[in-house]
Design a protein around this motif. Structure first.
Motif, PDB file in Angstrom:
ATOM      1  N   THR A   1       0.833  -1.250   0.059  1.00  0.00           N
ATOM      2  CA  THR A   1      -0.141   0.222  -0.037  1.00  0.00           C
ATOM      3  C   THR A   1       0.988   1.260   0.146  1.00  0.00           C
ATOM      4  N   TRP A   2       1.860   1.216   0.901  1.00  0.00           N
ATOM      5  CA  TRP A   2       2.767   2.472   0.910  1.00  0.00           C
ATOM      6  C   TRP A   2       3.542   2.630  -0.428  1.00  0.00           C
ATOM      7  N   LEU A   3       4.044   1.585  -1.137  1.00  0.00           N
ATOM      8  CA  LEU A   3       4.618   1.742  -2.424  1.00  0.00           C
ATOM      9  C   LEU A   3       3.660   2.204  -3.420  1.00  0.00           C
ATOM     10  N   ASN A   4       2.672   1.876  -3.506  1.00  0.00           N
ATOM     11  CA  ASN A   4       1.462   1.921  -4.531  1.00  0.00           C
ATOM     12  C   ASN A   4       0.973   3.501  -4.136  1.00  0.00           C
ATOM     13  N   ALA A   5       1.136   4.141  -2.872  1.00  0.00           N
ATOM     14  CA  ALA A   5       0.519   5.327  -2.629  1.00  0.00           C
ATOM     15  C   ALA A   5       1.773   6.259  -3.046  1.00  0.00           C
ATOM     16  N   GLY A   6       2.755   5.892  -3.644  1.00  0.00           N
ATOM     17  CA  GLY A   6       3.808   6.824  -4.044  1.00  0.00           C
ATOM     18  C   GLY A   6       4.803   7.393  -3.048  1.00  0.00           C
ATOM     19  N   VAL A   7       4.986   6.326  -1.842  1.00  0.00           N
ATOM     20  CA  VAL A   7       5.837   6.694  -0.726  1.00  0.00           C
ATOM     21  C   VAL A   7       7.258   6.500  -1.351  1.00  0.00           C
ATOM     22  N   ASP A   8       8.330   7.290  -1.024  1.00  0.00           N
ATOM     23  CA  ASP A   8       9.576   7.125  -1.790  1.00  0.00           C
ATOM     24  C   ASP A   8      10.179   5.628  -1.272  1.00  0.00           C
ATOM     25  N   PRO A   9      10.517   4.618  -2.115  1.00  0.00           N
ATOM     26  CA  PRO A   9      10.927   3.514  -1.487  1.00  0.00           C
ATOM     27  C   PRO A   9      12.000   3.342  -0.683  1.00  0.00           C
ATOM     28  N   THR A  10      12.815   4.637  -0.337  1.00  0.00           N
ATOM     29  CA  THR A  10      13.817   4.722   0.526  1.00  0.00           C
ATOM     30  C   THR A  10      13.116   4.867   1.868  1.00  0.00           C
ATOM     31  N   GLU A  11      11.884   5.537   2.023  1.00  0.00           N
ATOM     32  CA  GLU A  11      11.114   6.003   3.322  1.00  0.00           C
ATOM     33  C   GLU A  11      10.751   4.661   3.574  1.00  0.00           C
ATOM     34  N   VAL A  12       9.939   3.937   2.713  1.00  0.00           N
ATOM     35  CA  VAL A  12       9.312   2.580   3.056  1.00  0.00           C
ATOM     36  C   VAL A  12      10.191   1.525   3.438  1.00  0.00           C
ATOM     37  N   ALA A  13      11.312   1.562   2.986  1.00  0.00           N
ATOM     38  CA  ALA A  13      12.274   0.414   3.371  1.00  0.00           C
ATOM     39  C   ALA A  13      12.942   0.781   4.851  1.00  0.00           C
ATOM     40  N   GLN A  14      13.039   2.013   5.091  1.00  0.00           N
ATOM     41  CA  GLN A  14      13.568   2.636   6.493  1.00  0.00           C
ATOM     42  C   GLN A  14      12.417   1.968   7.533  1.00  0.00           C
ATOM     43  N   ARG A  15      11.132   2.357   7.270  1.00  0.00           N
ATOM     44  CA  ARG A  15      10.129   2.068   7.850  1.00  0.00           C
ATOM     45  C   ARG A  15       9.914   0.517   8.274  1.00  0.00           C
ATOM     46  N   ALA A  16      10.127  -0.012   7.242  1.00  0.00           N
ATOM     47  CA  ALA A  16       9.866  -1.763   7.115  1.00  0.00           C
ATOM     48  C   ALA A  16      11.187  -2.365   7.790  1.00  0.00           C
ATOM     49  N   GLY A  17      12.384  -1.766   7.860  1.00  0.00           N
ATOM     50  CA  GLY A  17      13.561  -2.628   8.203  1.00  0.00           C
ATOM     51  C   GLY A  17      14.070  -3.274   7.168  1.00  0.00           C
ATOM     52  N   ASN A  18      13.990  -3.032   6.042  1.00  0.00           N
ATOM     53  CA  ASN A  18      14.466  -3.629   4.674  1.00  0.00           C
ATOM     54  C   ASN A  18      15.538  -3.020   3.897  1.00  0.00           C
ATOM     55  N   SER A  19      16.290  -3.662   3.208  1.00  0.00           N
ATOM     56  CA  SER A  19      16.924  -2.799   2.129  1.00  0.00           C
ATOM     57  C   SER A  19      16.223  -2.585   0.893  1.00  0.00           C
ATOM     58  N   ILE A  20      16.449  -1.474   0.623  1.00  0.00           N
ATOM     59  CA  ILE A  20      15.722  -1.065  -0.960  1.00  0.00           C
ATOM     60  C   ILE A  20      15.751  -2.300  -1.866  1.00  0.00           C
ATOM     61  N   GLU A  21      16.882  -2.750  -2.083  1.00  0.00           N
ATOM     62  CA  GLU A  21      16.955  -3.680  -3.049  1.00  0.00           C
ATOM     63  C   GLU A  21      15.897  -5.049  -2.728  1.00  0.00           C
ATOM     64  N   VAL A  22      15.958  -5.463  -1.394  1.00  0.00           N
ATOM     65  CA  VAL A  22      14.918  -6.342  -1.229  1.00  0.00           C
ATOM     66  C   VAL A  22      13.395  -6.031  -1.345  1.00  0.00           C
ATOM     67  N   LEU A  23      13.304  -4.690  -0.798  1.00  0.00           N
ATOM     68  CA  LEU A  23      12.026  -4.316  -0.751  1.00  0.00           C
ATOM     69  C   LEU A  23      11.361  -4.390  -2.232  1.00  0.00           C
ATOM     70  N   LEU A  24      12.258  -3.566  -3.195  1.00  0.00           N
ATOM     71  CA  LEU A  24      11.470  -3.574  -4.625  1.00  0.00           C
ATOM     72  C   LEU A  24      11.510  -4.837  -5.301  1.00  0.00           C
TER      73      LEU A  24
END
Length: 461
Positions: free
Chosen positions: A411-434
């Protein structure tokens, strides 16, 4: 001195594989060979053969080796697999997480049962597994009771029947071991992730054997064995939309009777996973002191610890739940997670009605203890049957509590939240997240398509 020649060739098994290197030499007209995974190892063996030949050493006609190398081979202790596996477990146990200890135990048990010779008076498989799982491959406390006579006899039999560690050099034996990792106890195929996890444990054990000098190289690498593929991406079919998430959370409140509040005390728990993107073990370990819950606006959660379910056999404290730091972070590192006003209100209502555990944990069971995975899985299963249609219940939609986290991040990614911010909140790396959520980003693709189309239309004008 018998005649001989020493040569080395490079052999490529497949164009996409790394080459292996074979050393060949002649002794009294008979060809001998050894294969190595690296050229350095092959050159090392070749150099020893050449040096032995130049010094006039006699070569053994059965092994093809000079006396000096034959003596080295004979001097090596005949270490059994069972003895080695026991030493490997003792080495790994102190620094391994409880669930990793369980995985090591399970893998060593599977391999040990394969690497047993056919000897008389073999105990039943059930007894052998109990002896290995509950006694042999567990570091037990000094004050624990001795094993039963049945278990002691089984361990004695295993010690006698265990094949040498060197048996793994036989490709046929190594393949039997690897194939066992792909099967459950009933013989049906195991999950791809389970197989990969066990293969990882076995490979690590073999690396330890190399450290000890038992192997010159990994004998498993010579087996052309392909593990089942593991799905690395999240299935969009498990992701609920916001309306479905609200309906599921409402359904949770109807699970159980009102007095026991079996479901109602878990509404905020599941809401924290969905609206905050927490892992379930992170939500279980959440404390009131780490929650900022203002009357208006966004709140904040500071995550410090996780309380994964492990089992008393695997934890140092002999508690069911382990005390651990955050996943993929240093032991004392924290993670700050902003939470929306709706979740702030849910947490405030939960604390007002149920309070906290004695140690300040926000979520607890009816007796005040740690909220266990079995308890919240049961509530979630009942809530799905209340909130979803029969077709949806049979589908993978929100099948596991963890799928609420998948829904949050999608939901966060589809809402247009920057992947860097999503990864930080989720505790993932950007590469794993995407990479994990690539299939769940259809909404963002449509937005991107509209923007590109709008730009192209503007150029045409």
């Amino acid at each position: 001195m018998r005649s001989f020649d020493v040569r080395i060739w490079e052999i490529r098994k497949r164009p996409t594989k790394k080459p292996s290197y074979e050393v060949r030499w002649l002794v009294s007209g008979e060809t001998f060979s050894e294969t190595f995974r690296t050229k350095g190892l092959a050159d090392g063996r070749r150099s020893k053969l050449v040096a032995a030949a130049k010094s006039g050493e006699p070569f053994d006609t059965e092994t093809g080796l000079p006396d000096s190398l034959v003596e080295q081979v004979e001097a090596l202790p005949s270490l059994s697999w069972f003895a080695f596996a026991s030493s490997y477990l003792v080495m790994k146990w102190p620094d391994a997480a409880p669930n990793s200890r369980d995985s090591i135990n399970e893998t060593l048990t599977d391999v040990t049962l394969v690497l047993c010779e056919d000897r008389p008076d073999r105990p039943e498989d059930r007894v052998l597994r109990t002896a290995l799982r509950n006694w042999a491959f567990v570091v037990r406390a000094d004050d624990e009771p001795e094993p039963s006579k049945e278990v002691a006899n089984a361990l004695h039999w295993i010690g006698k029947a265990s094949m040498p560690l060197a048996a793994l050099k036989d490709a046929t034996v190594a393949r039997r071991v690897l194939d066992r990792l792909k099967r459950k106890l009933d013989g049906t195929p195991a999950g791809a992730e389970t197989t990969r996890r066990k293969r990882r444990v076995l490979t690590n054990a073999v690396k330890y054997a190399i450290e000890l000098g038992e192997f010159a190289e990994n004998p498993l690498a010579a087996v052309q064995w392909t593990p089942p593929k593991v799905a690395e991406t999240v299935d969009p079919g498990v992701v609920v939309n916001p309306r479905q998430a609200r309906e599921l959370l409402t359904a949770v409140s109807y699970v159980g009777n009102y007095q026991r509040a079996r479901g109602r005390r878990q509404v905020a728990f599941f809401a924290t996973i969905y609206y905050g993107g927490l892992r379930p073990a992170e939500a279980v370990g959440l404390r009131r002191a780490d929650c900022t819950l203002p009357d208006e606006g966004w709140g904040l959660l500071i995550l410090r610890k996780t309380r994964p379910t492990a089992g008393t056999r695997w934890t140092d404290t002999r508690e069911v739940h382990d005390h651990r730091g955050l996943k993929n972070r240093a032991a004392e590192e924290t993670r700050r997670v902003p939470i929306p006003p709706g979740l702030v209100a849910v947490l405030q209502a939960h604390l007002a009605e149920f309070g906290t555990a004695k140690d300040g944990r926000v979520f607890r069971n009816e007796r005040g203890g740690v909220l266990g995975s079995t308890a919240y899985w049961r509530v979630w299963d009942e809530a799905r049957r209340l909130a979803l249609t029969p077709e949806q219940v049979d589908s993978p939609l929100a099948k596991r509590p963890y799928d609420l986290r998948h829904a949050a991040l999608s939901t966060w990614l589809n809402a247009g939240v920057d992947p860097t911010e999503v990864a930080q909140r989720a505790g993932n790396s950007i590469e794993v997240l995407l990479s994990r959520y690539a299939k769940c980003l259809d909404g963002r693709q449509h937005v991107a398509n509209r923007r590109i189309e709008s730009l192209l239309d503007g150029d045409d004008g």
